[in-house]
Design an enzyme around this catalytic site. Sequence first.
Site, PDB file in Angstrom:
ATOM      1  CG  HIS A 159      -1.660   1.277   1.582  1.00  0.00           C
ATOM      2  ND1 HIS A 159      -2.978   1.289   0.944  1.00  0.00           N
ATOM      3  CD2 HIS A 159      -1.431   2.410   2.012  1.00  0.00           C
ATOM      4  CE1 HIS A 159      -3.413   2.716   1.236  1.00  0.00           C
ATOM      5  NE2 HIS A 159      -2.462   3.402   1.831  1.00  0.00           N
ATOM      6  CD  GLU A 160       2.201   3.571   3.741  1.00  0.00           C
ATOM      7  OE1 GLU A 160       2.622   4.681   3.204  1.00  0.00           O
ATOM      8  OE2 GLU A 160       1.206   3.424   4.156  1.00  0.00           O
ATOM      9  CG  HIS A 164       0.167   6.164  -0.819  1.00  0.00           C
ATOM     10  ND1 HIS A 164      -0.870   6.891  -1.590  1.00  0.00           N
ATOM     11  CD2 HIS A 164      -0.171   5.574   0.377  1.00  0.00           C
ATOM     12  CE1 HIS A 164      -1.856   6.603  -0.495  1.00  0.00           C
ATOM     13  NE2 HIS A 164      -1.357   5.794   0.720  1.00  0.00           N
ATOM     14  CD  GLU A 167      -4.596   6.804   2.419  1.00  0.00           C
ATOM     15  OE1 GLU A 167      -4.288   5.705   2.250  1.00  0.00           O
ATOM     16  OE2 GLU A 167      -3.848   7.584   2.842  1.00  0.00           O
TER      17      GLU A 167
END
Length: 254
Positions: free
Chosen positions: A130-131, A134, A189
């Site tokens: 997920h990070e 970004h 997100e």
Amino acid sequence: MKRIIILLVVVFRLTSLSHAQTTAKPGLMQAIMEAISSETLSDAQVAELSRQAIVEMDAKNPVAAANDPYTIRLNKIVSRHHTISGIPVNYKVYKVADVNAFATADGSVRVFKGLMDIMTDNELLAVMGHEIGHVVNHDTRDGMKSALRRSAIRDAVGSTSGKLGELSRSQLGDVADGLLGAKFSRQQETEADDYSYGFLKRYGYNVLALATSFEKLAKLSGGQGGPTFLSSHPDSQARAQRVRDRARRDGLAR
């Protein structure tokens, strides 16, 4: 992922490091940027600023040594993933109790001891995915540029050479503070969730690790959406259900 900044940000960009340290001085984040837009910064310059800031953060936080069990575990988990979507990635563990993680525009991923204590290996990969999402989606780059509009470090950017000058410790603190304070939109997100799901699927991991990581975070606050660093994120239980629904459509879960 509030403290992420940008971030990871963990699963989850995490934005409020309660114990991780930066050198930022509150007054410095206010100043000067009205005259020159940070949009003039190149992606390479943003990555270099991130690199310098992460060096400063690593110096101010308890980084697990190479022979530390946390580092050994993390290195085993990420052994296949030192380049992701063409981005070289480096990993370290902060021996801080916060449930947190973040990634920066230069490909640095920092995972907190508190997160590792509650997540399985695959759940940690889901959070880091997920990070990194970004970063791949340029959320961290854009968040950095937004933070720089309020920062005095623009004076360190050469107007003709395009190279970054040596930043002072207080300026690096500004950058680090901007990274940690960055907030992503709910759409960003969700897109980072989708990147993590695709990352897990592509490498043959169980995609439901993303769902269970959200469920663990939600449970920490009695099911009300997760720890306080997730307050600006979509509800963790809803995110978990979205992953489970997608896995069923893809034939990866019942």
